[in-house]
Every structure is written in C-alpha cells, then in structure tokens.
Design an enzyme around this catalytic site. Structure first.
Site, PDB file in Angstrom:
ATOM      1  N   GLY A 104       0.816  -1.217   0.000  1.00 16.94           N
ATOM      2  CA  GLY A 104       0.000   0.000   0.000  1.00 16.94           C
ATOM      3  C   GLY A 104       0.847   1.264   0.000  1.00 16.94           C
ATOM      4  O   GLY A 104       0.527   2.230   0.679  1.00 16.94           O
ATOM      5  N   ILE A 159       5.601  -2.480   8.506  1.00 15.96           N
ATOM      6  CA  ILE A 159       6.699  -2.396   7.528  1.00 15.96           C
ATOM      7  C   ILE A 159       6.784  -0.980   6.948  1.00 15.96           C
ATOM      8  O   ILE A 159       7.865  -0.437   6.779  1.00 15.96           O
ATOM      9  CB  ILE A 159       6.490  -3.432   6.390  1.00 15.96           C
ATOM     10  CG1 ILE A 159       6.626  -4.843   6.956  1.00 15.96           C
ATOM     11  CG2 ILE A 159       7.482  -3.220   5.252  1.00 15.96           C
ATOM     12  CD1 ILE A 159       6.344  -5.946   5.965  1.00 15.96           C
ATOM     13  N   LYS A 200       5.413  22.238 -10.836  1.00 20.94           N
ATOM     14  CA  LYS A 200       6.770  21.981 -11.328  1.00 20.94           C
ATOM     15  C   LYS A 200       6.816  22.243 -12.830  1.00 20.94           C
ATOM     16  O   LYS A 200       6.073  21.626 -13.593  1.00 20.94           O
ATOM     17  CB  LYS A 200       7.130  20.517 -11.014  1.00 20.94           C
ATOM     18  CG  LYS A 200       8.414  20.048 -11.647  1.00 20.94           C
ATOM     19  CD  LYS A 200       8.787  18.642 -11.221  1.00 20.94           C
ATOM     20  CE  LYS A 200       9.985  18.147 -12.020  1.00 20.94           C
ATOM     21  NZ  LYS A 200      10.345  16.752 -11.714  1.00 20.94           N
ATOM     22  N   LEU A 255       8.376  -0.184  -7.128  1.00 21.02           N
ATOM     23  CA  LEU A 255       9.732  -0.631  -6.818  1.00 21.02           C
ATOM     24  C   LEU A 255       9.875  -2.141  -6.966  1.00 21.02           C
ATOM     25  O   LEU A 255      10.984  -2.646  -7.168  1.00 21.02           O
ATOM     26  CB  LEU A 255      10.108  -0.186  -5.401  1.00 21.02           C
ATOM     27  CG  LEU A 255      10.043   1.341  -5.170  1.00 21.02           C
ATOM     28  CD1 LEU A 255      10.253   1.685  -3.707  1.00 21.02           C
ATOM     29  CD2 LEU A 255      11.063   2.073  -6.047  1.00 21.02           C
ATOM     30  N   GLU A 295      15.213  12.056 -13.049  1.00 28.18           N
ATOM     31  CA  GLU A 295      14.224  12.693 -13.921  1.00 28.18           C
ATOM     32  C   GLU A 295      12.794  12.383 -13.446  1.00 28.18           C
ATOM     33  O   GLU A 295      11.846  12.438 -14.225  1.00 28.18           O
ATOM     34  CB  GLU A 295      14.423  12.271 -15.383  1.00 28.18           C
ATOM     35  CG  GLU A 295      15.644  12.907 -16.053  1.00 28.18           C
ATOM     36  CD  GLU A 295      15.410  14.367 -16.484  1.00 28.18           C
ATOM     37  OE1 GLU A 295      14.283  14.846 -16.351  1.00 28.18           O
ATOM     38  OE2 GLU A 295      16.379  15.008 -16.943  1.00 28.18           O
TER      39      GLU A 295
HETATM   40  P1  FAD Z   1       6.843   1.047  -1.094  1.00 20.68           P
HETATM   41  O1  FAD Z   1       6.606   2.465  -0.823  1.00 20.68           O
HETATM   42  O2  FAD Z   1       8.064   0.412  -0.505  1.00 20.68           O
HETATM   43  O3  FAD Z   1       5.572   0.264  -0.592  1.00 20.68           O
HETATM   44  C1  FAD Z   1       5.613  -1.124  -0.360  1.00 20.68           C
HETATM   45  C2  FAD Z   1       4.344  -1.553   0.331  1.00 20.68           C
HETATM   46  O4  FAD Z   1       4.368  -2.964   0.490  1.00 20.68           O
HETATM   47  C3  FAD Z   1       4.153  -0.954   1.717  1.00 20.68           C
HETATM   48  O5  FAD Z   1       2.816  -0.646   1.914  1.00 20.68           O
HETATM   49  C4  FAD Z   1       4.557  -2.109   2.630  1.00 20.68           C
HETATM   50  O6  FAD Z   1       3.933  -2.038   3.889  1.00 20.68           O
HETATM   51  C5  FAD Z   1       4.049  -3.288   1.822  1.00 20.68           C
HETATM   52  N1  FAD Z   1       4.702  -4.540   2.174  1.00 20.68           N
HETATM   53  C6  FAD Z   1       5.977  -4.910   1.984  1.00 20.68           C
HETATM   54  N2  FAD Z   1       6.189  -6.133   2.494  1.00 20.68           N
HETATM   55  C7  FAD Z   1       5.014  -6.541   3.025  1.00 20.68           C
HETATM   56  C8  FAD Z   1       4.590  -7.721   3.714  1.00 20.68           C
HETATM   57  N3  FAD Z   1       5.432  -8.720   3.976  1.00 20.68           N
HETATM   58  N4  FAD Z   1       3.322  -7.782   4.113  1.00 20.68           N
HETATM   59  C9  FAD Z   1       2.438  -6.777   3.879  1.00 20.68           C
HETATM   60  N5  FAD Z   1       2.790  -5.644   3.236  1.00 20.68           N
HETATM   61  C10 FAD Z   1       4.063  -5.533   2.823  1.00 20.68           C
HETATM   62  N6  FAD Z   1       9.617   8.532  -7.752  1.00 20.68           N
HETATM   63  C11 FAD Z   1       9.190   9.612  -8.419  1.00 20.68           C
HETATM   64  O7  FAD Z   1       8.348   9.493  -9.305  1.00 20.68           O
HETATM   65  N7  FAD Z   1       9.676  10.842  -8.105  1.00 20.68           N
HETATM   66  C12 FAD Z   1      10.646  11.027  -7.180  1.00 20.68           C
HETATM   67  O8  FAD Z   1      11.031  12.155  -6.914  1.00 20.68           O
HETATM   68  C13 FAD Z   1      11.166   9.882  -6.528  1.00 20.68           C
HETATM   69  N8  FAD Z   1      12.166   9.981  -5.621  1.00 20.68           N
HETATM   70  C14 FAD Z   1      12.666   8.851  -5.067  1.00 20.68           C
HETATM   71  C15 FAD Z   1      13.793   8.931  -4.237  1.00 20.68           C
HETATM   72  C16 FAD Z   1      14.351   7.765  -3.721  1.00 20.68           C
HETATM   73  C17 FAD Z   1      15.570   7.845  -2.875  1.00 20.68           C
HETATM   74  C18 FAD Z   1      13.751   6.513  -3.967  1.00 20.68           C
HETATM   75  C19 FAD Z   1      14.303   5.258  -3.374  1.00 20.68           C
HETATM   76  C20 FAD Z   1      12.636   6.440  -4.777  1.00 20.68           C
HETATM   77  C21 FAD Z   1      12.101   7.592  -5.343  1.00 20.68           C
HETATM   78  N9  FAD Z   1      11.022   7.524  -6.185  1.00 20.68           N
HETATM   79  C22 FAD Z   1      10.590   8.632  -6.838  1.00 20.68           C
HETATM   80  C23 FAD Z   1      10.352   6.258  -6.390  1.00 20.68           C
HETATM   81  C24 FAD Z   1       9.089   6.228  -5.528  1.00 20.68           C
HETATM   82  O9  FAD Z   1       9.418   6.415  -4.192  1.00 20.68           O
HETATM   83  C25 FAD Z   1       8.406   4.891  -5.693  1.00 20.68           C
HETATM   84  O10 FAD Z   1       8.215   4.634  -7.050  1.00 20.68           O
HETATM   85  C26 FAD Z   1       7.063   4.914  -5.045  1.00 20.68           C
HETATM   86  O11 FAD Z   1       7.152   5.352  -3.741  1.00 20.68           O
HETATM   87  C27 FAD Z   1       6.434   3.559  -5.091  1.00 20.68           C
HETATM   88  O12 FAD Z   1       6.914   2.740  -4.091  1.00 20.68           O
HETATM   89  P2  FAD Z   1       6.189   1.361  -3.915  1.00 20.68           P
HETATM   90  O13 FAD Z   1       4.755   1.617  -3.619  1.00 20.68           O
HETATM   91  O14 FAD Z   1       6.516   0.506  -5.075  1.00 20.68           O
HETATM   92  O15 FAD Z   1       6.929   0.716  -2.671  1.00 20.68           O
END
Ligand code: FAD
Length: 508
Positions: A13, A43, A79, A335, A344
């Site tokens: 989420g 987490i 932006k 991710l 970018e």
């Molecule tokens: P996460 O935010 O890691 O979410 C993972 C989810 O899975 C969480 O809800 C967690 O609780 C859940 N989960 C994991 N394991 C379990 C489990 N075992 N049981 C239940 N739930 C679980 N993107 C941009 O477009 N612009 C930016 O400026 C930008 N800056 C960034 C800077 C950095 C340093 C990084 C690392 C990334 C950046 N990103 C940026 C990328 C952006 O942060 C991600 O694309 C976005 O936040 C999506 O993350 P996510 O939802 O895939 O993963």
C-alpha cells in the site's frame, strides 16, 4: 470459454499499491472483479517520491480528481521542469523544461534556427526561448490559458511536487470509497499451483489467508511475489548507473517554494530539493564505491538551508529491472518491478504506465502468454529508454574533479544513446523513438545543457537568410518575455488556488 478475472489482490500500500487500487477500481467499475489490498503498517513504505512529470495529470484526470483539491490534500506545488546544477561542470546550470522551445517554422524544429544564430556568434541561451524556463527562473507559475492557442501561455506544461504519503492516503480514501477492501497484515507465505506455477494464495502472520486470480505485487524493493515467490530474476544495470544509495530528509522552508525541482551534482552523486507547501524535501543519491555513508550524510546535512525536521532515512537500491514485470499471474508495479534513480522523476510515471499497459492487456483467467510477453516487451523498452536518458546526464560531463566523475565519463553507452548523441552532435538532429517517454525537447535540453555542441544545423534554415532568422528569433524572444510578464508568482498562484490549511508554513 473465457472466464473473467473475479478477484484481484494488491500486495502493498505504497504509492504503487494505492495508484493501482484507485485506477483498477475506477476503470473496472462496480461490476468488475473484487479488489483487495493488503499492507503492513509495521513495515511501512519507502516514504519518498515527491517529484513528477506532466503525464501524472492524465492519471489524476482519469480518476476524476479535482486538481486544486489534490494539491491541497498533498501539500502540492507546481513543477515546470528540473534545474540541473553543477552537472556539466561546477558552477554551471541549465534547465530541463516541460514544454517546448520557441516554435517550429517551415517544418523545421525551432532549435535549428537558434543553432544557426549561435554558430554565427549569437549568445542568447536556448532557455530564453522557452516560457517554462523563463518563468521558473523568475519563480512564476500559471496554468495554461484557455483561448490562447497562439501564445505560449496556452501551452504551459507542468507537473507537481507532492507529499508521497499524503498522495497514497488520498488515493486510499478514493479507492475505499469505490469498494476496494484494505486488509492490514504482514504477508509471510504463499502457495503456488503445482501445475501452472501461479500464485494461488498468500498467508498473513495473523493466520488469514487470501486468494485471488490476479496478484499485483506492489510490495516495494523486496518483490514479495514477483521475486520471493516466483524467482523472476533481476537485470542489474549498476554498470550503467552506479549510484546505489540515498538519504532523504525533510526540512523547513527558508523561502518561497520554487516551481521546479533542483538537482545539484556533488562529489559522488547528486542532491535533490523538492519544494512542497509545508516543507522542503531534500535527498542525496550517491555511490558507496566513491563515498561513505557518513560523508554522504554530512554533505547532505551541511548543505541544507532549512532546519531538518527529522533524521535522514537511508535507502539502498540496485538500479535495474525485474526480468519480467509480469510473470504468470503476478504483475509487479513500482519498486517491485525495478528501479531507476529519481534524477528525472520517472518512478511514479512508470507505475502509471504499468497500470495503463495492464488495462490495455487486461487478462482473463486463461492468461494468454502472448499478452504477457507483449507487456514485458513494452516495459523493457520503456525502462531502457529512460535509463539511456539518465546515463546521458552522467556520461556527458566535463567534470573530472573526483574519482566518481572520472568514472562517469567512461560509463557504457547503449547503441540507442550513441545514435542520439551522434545525430545531435552532427547537425543538431533530435529524434524520438516510438513509445519513448522523453520527447525531443527533453533530449535537446539535456544534450545542450551537458555541453554537446552540434557542428551544423538543418540546411533549410540557411535558405531563410540570416536577417530573417534573426528577426524571427527576436520576435519569439519578445513573445516569451511578454508571456512571462503575465504570470503571477508561484506562491501567489498557490495561495489563490490550492493552498492547504496546514501549508501555512509557506512563507507569506
Ligand atoms: P513502497 O513504498 O516500498 O511500498 C511497499 C508496500 O508494500 C508498503 O505498503 C509495505 O507495507 C508493503 N509490504 C511490503 N512487504 C510486506 C509484507 N510482507 N506484508 C504486507 N505488506 C508488505 N519517484 C518519483 O516518481 N519521483 C521522485 O522524486 C522519486 N524519488 C525517489 C527517491 C528515492 C531515494 C527513492 C528510493 C525512490 C524515489 N522515487 C521517486 C520512487 C518512488 O518512491 C516509488 O516509485 C514509489 O514510492 C512507489 O513505491 P512502492 O509503492 O513501489 O513501494
């Protein structure tokens, strides 16, 4: 017989999970499959990801979000592009704008006219012909003006900065209102079908077990289903883009929020500055092969202009992509599907385009392998083109003041990137591949900004004669200047249209 998907389970989420939930609940509608999302508060999320590119407006519009409401609820700002500082060399800066330079004439791209003048000794920078770049420099912002099609004011392209946590919360409300069921819990196990290898169910630590036909893996870097369950494999692109760590820290504002992201190159990486209404987002992306975590921490903290609001969080990453973003009945988004550093601001867009592709190729229970292959083929191309655009920033530098930058000058260049560089370095040609995210303006901005000087220009420009070219350039310069004068300051625009109640921290 075609059996439709009747149950979708989103694992995670963060931004990816809630973007997927919002889009699927909207597009599949109340008669569509049941959608559940499981996430673990324990987490948490990566908690970064605050700068976007203009395409996000399409996503928000598809959901039917009111833009001012969205900005109020996410502490958002506008932006107009990214300002790159110290990338070509120290004390040099350039702007990568959304929106175009000048206007094309007689079927020839504008910048060829500018190149013609430049090669005759004119010194006006390319940025002066772009409304977004001029407005950004003067801290101005305005949405495109209706009925101004012949003016640059009618074509102002923009994106947003926002608080990623608040955006996810906003989309959670939206999704739950459309029937998405949220389940709190930690996934600890999975079951695979022995015949098909499909994931059939996952188990939570509290004993619950959840099944689905289609799983969307949004579990972040760990890739709970796509990697831990299906062992899909990961293509490591560290040799192209060596940074592997980041520190992120919010800080107090010390001035008005600017309408652009800042990217400031440092000794072994770069720092971002992302202005929100209530605070400044700061971060440092670096390579541990060339600096230590402690030194990176000190570099970040010592360069902040405002007081940090908490300790920096540290993140490690491996640049690259999952070998298959869609494997069997699991589609990875965010991710979990791969990572390209935020130079970018492309990661949130990659979530959005993954969702769009999934909708185009939405499966039934038979899961046609050709459709899965097509999804993966398009995803791979999209990732590779963005990677090449990022490599351009590092590779095409004059900096040789540290081991890191000397290393960057020898980074490998793909055939695609080499072709782009050669075409521009010759006669200033800029081309865009089909399905390529970044357009001609973006490539031009960075190739020029990083110091590539074309040897020539489009031959048709010469036919106009020098006086005519100069007159046209002069006229465009005037139009851009006059248009910028019509734009209010960024802060005034926010205050008038979309200031959040708690964004009162925004300097008055
Ligand atoms: P996460 O935010 O890691 O979410 C993972 C989810 O899975 C969480 O809800 C967690 O609780 C859940 N989960 C994991 N394991 C379990 C489990 N075992 N049981 C239940 N739930 C679980 N993107 C941009 O477009 N612009 C930016 O400026 C930008 N800056 C960034 C800077 C950095 C340093 C990084 C690392 C990334 C950046 N990103 C940026 C990328 C952006 O942060 C991600 O694309 C976005 O936040 C999506 O993350 P996510 O939802 O895939 O993963």
């Amino acid at each position: 017989m075609i059996t439709p998907i009747s149950k979708i389970l989103i694992v995670g989420g963060g931004t990816a999970g809630w973007m997927a939930a919002a889009a699927l609940s909207k597009l599949l509608g109340p008669q569509g499959p049941k959608i559940q999302l499981v996430e673990s508060e324990q987490i948490g999320t990566v908690g970064v990801g605050e700068a976007t590119i203009p395409q996000i407006s399409l996503f928000n519009r598809m959901l039917g979000l009111d833009e001012d409401d969205f900005l109020k609820r996410t502490q958002g700002t506008f932006k107009l592009g990214i300002r790159f500082e110290n990338w070509r060399r120290n004390n040099h800066r350039y702007f990568h704008p959304f929106g175009s330079y000048g206007s094309d004439m007689d079927g020839v791209m504008f910048h060829h006219f500018w190149l013609h003048a430049r090669q005759r000794g004119h010194s006006t920078d390319l940025s002066s012909y772009c409304l977004q770049a001029v407005a950004a420099d003067e801290n101005r912002f305005l949405r495109p003006v209706a009925n101004a099609r012949n003016s640059p004011l009618g074509h102002i392209a923009y994106a947003f900065h926002f608080d990623a946590g608040l955006y996810a919360a906003f989309l959670r409300d939206y999704s739950e209102a459309r029937g998405v069921e949220r389940i709190e819990g930690r996934v600890c196990d999975h079951t695979l079908d022995p015949q098909t290898g499909h994931v059939t169910r996952i188990s939570l630590e509290d004993g619950q077990s959840l099944d689905a036909d289609l799983f969307i893996d949004c579990s972040g870097f760990r890739g709970l289903l796509i990697e831990q369950a299906l062992e899909t494999g990961y293509e490591d692109w560290s040799h192209y883009l060596p940074c592997n760590s980041a520190l992120a820290v919010p800080a107090e504002h010390t001035g008005d929020p600017v309408p652009y992201t800042r990217s400031i190159a440092g000794r072994a990486g770069w720092q971002w500055r992302i202005p929100l209404q209530h605070r400044m987002g700061n971060g440092h992306v670096y390579c541990t092969g060339f600096t230590s975590d402690d030194a990176a921490h000190d570099d970040l903290i010592s360069s902040l202009s405002g007081t940090p609001l908490r300790d920096p969080i540290q993140l490690r990453f491996v640049t690259g992509r999952r070998r298959k973003a869609w494997n069997r009945n699991v589609v990875a988004l965010g991710l979990a599907s791969g990572f390209l550093e935020p130079l970018e601001s492309t990661s949130i867009h990659l979530i959005q385009s993954g969702i769009a592709r999934l909708m185009t190729l939405f499966p039934h229970q038979g899961f046609d392998p050709a459709e899965i292959e097509e999804y993966n083929r398009l995803t791979e191309i999209e990732y590779a083109y963005i990677r090449d655009f990022l490599v351009l920033h590092y590779r095409q530098t004059e900096r040789d003041d540290t081991d890191f930058w000397r290393h960057c000058q020898s980074l490998p260049v793909s055939d695609h990137l080499q072709r782009k560089i050669d075409l521009y370095a010759g006669n200033g040609r800029v081309s865009r591949e089909r399905d390529e995210l970044f357009n001609e303006t973006s490539w031009l901005a960075v190739m020029h900004g990083q110091g590539i000087e074309p040897r020539g220009h489009h031959p048709l420009v010469t036919a106009l004669g020098e006086a005519e070219v100069d007159a046209r350039l002069h006229q465009i310069l005037g139009v851009v200047r006059e248009s910028a004068n019509h734009m209010p300051t960024h802060s005034d625009f926010i205050r008038k249209n979309c200031a959040s109640e708690t964004g009162a921290n925004m300097p008055a």
